[in-house]
Design an enzyme around this catalytic site. Sequence first.
Site, PDB file in Angstrom:
ATOM      1  N   ASP A   1       0.839  -1.195   0.000  1.00 35.71           N
ATOM      2  CA  ASP A   1       0.000   0.000   0.000  1.00 35.71           C
ATOM      3  C   ASP A   1       0.883   1.258   0.000  1.00 35.71           C
ATOM      4  O   ASP A   1       1.885   1.308   0.716  1.00 35.71           O
ATOM      5  CB  ASP A   1      -0.855  -0.050   1.272  1.00 35.71           C
TER       6      ASP A   1
ATOM      7  N   GLU B   1       1.766  -0.600  -4.924  1.00 36.51           N
ATOM      8  CA  GLU B   1       0.785   0.438  -5.306  1.00 36.51           C
ATOM      9  C   GLU B   1       1.596   1.715  -5.543  1.00 36.51           C
ATOM     10  O   GLU B   1       1.717   2.579  -4.685  1.00 36.51           O
ATOM     11  CB  GLU B   1      -0.263   0.663  -4.209  1.00 36.51           C
TER      12      GLU B   1
HETATM   13  C1  GLC Z   1      -4.175   3.040  -0.615  1.00 35.74           C
HETATM   14  C2  GLC Z   1      -5.390   2.159  -0.508  1.00 35.74           C
HETATM   15  C3  GLC Z   1      -6.551   3.003  -0.090  1.00 35.74           C
HETATM   16  C4  GLC Z   1      -6.256   3.586   1.261  1.00 35.74           C
HETATM   17  C5  GLC Z   1      -4.936   4.328   1.262  1.00 35.74           C
HETATM   18  C6  GLC Z   1      -4.445   4.547   2.659  1.00 35.74           C
HETATM   19  O1  GLC Z   1      -4.278   3.984  -1.613  1.00 35.74           O
HETATM   20  O2  GLC Z   1      -5.581   1.480  -1.698  1.00 35.74           O
HETATM   21  O3  GLC Z   1      -7.755   2.287  -0.066  1.00 35.74           O
HETATM   22  O4  GLC Z   1      -7.280   4.460   1.654  1.00 35.74           O
HETATM   23  O5  GLC Z   1      -3.925   3.625   0.618  1.00 35.74           O
HETATM   24  O6  GLC Z   1      -3.987   3.359   3.216  1.00 35.74           O
END
Ligand code: GLC
Length: 541
Positions: A209, A273
């Site tokens: 993440d 991500e």
């Molecule tokens: C990422 C996740 C999202 C979350 C954010 C904070 O972007 O995919 O859902 O709110 O991180 O952890």
Amino acid sequence: MADQDRLSDNSWPWWHGATFYQVYVRSWRDSNGDGTGDLAGIIDGLDYLESLGIDGIWLSPTMPSPNTDWGYDVSDYYGVHPDLGTTDDLERLVKEAAGHGISVLLDLVPNHTSSAHPWFVDALSGPSAEHRDWYVWAPPKAGNAPPNNWISATGAPAWTFDEASGQYYLHNFLPTQPDLNWWNPAVPAEFESVLRFWWDRGVAGFRIDVAHGLYKDRQLRDNPPATPDDPPEALRDGFRTVYNSHRPEVHEIYRRWRKIADGYEPGRVLLGETWEFDYERLGDYYGRDEAELHLCFNFPFVFSRFSARDIAGVVEATLAGLPAGATPTWTASNHDVGRFPSRWCGNDPRAVKAALLVMATLPGTMVLYYGDELGMTDVDIPRHLQLDEISLARPGVPGRDRCRTPMPWTGGKNGGFTAPSARPWLPLGEHSSLNVQAEHADPASVLNFWRRLGALRRSGQIGTLGHLETVLLDDQCWAYRAGETITVANLSPEPAEVKLRRGAGKILVSTSLGQEGIEAGGHLSLGPWQALVAAGAWPVP
Ligand code: GLC
């Protein structure tokens, strides 16, 4: 390596060209009738997952959490959220999924913890607390103002004042998600032990993440104003986020994690991500001189317009920006950005099939979001029923709950997701015909179309090779050769005539039923949104 050699080369790692499927656990399948999907529900659904031809599932957060951001606010990195099951359930899922040829990836949230995490509770107890320096603290500026101009995901300042100590703490997301201080060596050391803990239990990897966010500028400098070439959120908030994320120090962490991952047999996989809109910088996350993440999400692709020229442009730029040997990752839906059938396809199943066919035939790894295989759409949830605090804080922005609604298994009440008498945690969308049971029975459904694509990917006939060559591109159509196959896609609602320089070969799968096995010539008449992949066997250029 020539494509022919790649085809017969078994040395490619298992995740190269794999198909993953993101399970938003709370919304997939509820085994105990409490209205929330759970791990036992996934175990019940393994036959279905196997029928999709996928190689692995990525589970949205499974760790204990107060759920102010639905699991992205972790209060224990070594446990399982009681709403979803137990650590035993997770270990059982890993084992039983392996019996179906499916690996299990978890979601790791290293940028921040929950404010209820014992580390932060300790940190709040005062400046001399053992975990104080695990988080990012700074004194106020004049007039008790926040330490700098950083803005959180809600649009409000990224700092919350702690009266007791007279200092601010940093949170790039909600105030209940304090950012960890990665400059403190105790933090990276702890996360290495989290990785090992789950990998020792057979977990196949992690989706990381906010992979670009871990380090913050040490001097906490103000972000500069955004400029017109910045991504949309930077323009919306007015700042280029160069100091509260995207710091170069994070690469050293991924070099270390990569070594740990590759030390397992089979190797564990790191899927970042990486919220990055510059292809070269996206490529940096794969590692230049030394390997880093195995796979990185590609957000320019997600946010591309779905036209032949736009999609071809993004794909070619992606392939050019990544280091040699890097595996591109193609996905178009997730729990934050919404579902591609709505964003790209106006919820038209013909366009959904064309999009699936294009993604499945691009060289690289593909990540489906649960329901993509059905053509599931975003659901318009009235504001008073929305639960996502982050999007609710931004009234002009579509809420993220729209793409987190329960999976429709049947057309009945609650769609077979949970007991008919239960209250699903989010409402289901219209599912009288868009559901697994109905689509399973319909040979022309998106589901049965996906299954043919999934089987071709699984057998290594499409989607696995490194080379892509555009053979035709105009305002309507994109045709490309990837490995040994030719994809021809009409990405428009009008019919199209396509002239290739030679025959495309035997059709492996088409968005129109009944074309498989037919020899496709060099002149093709395509219907609206018609796409096909043929076993071209054109000479290697
Ligand atoms: C990422 C996740 C999202 C979350 C954010 C904070 O972007 O995919 O859902 O709110 O991180 O952890």
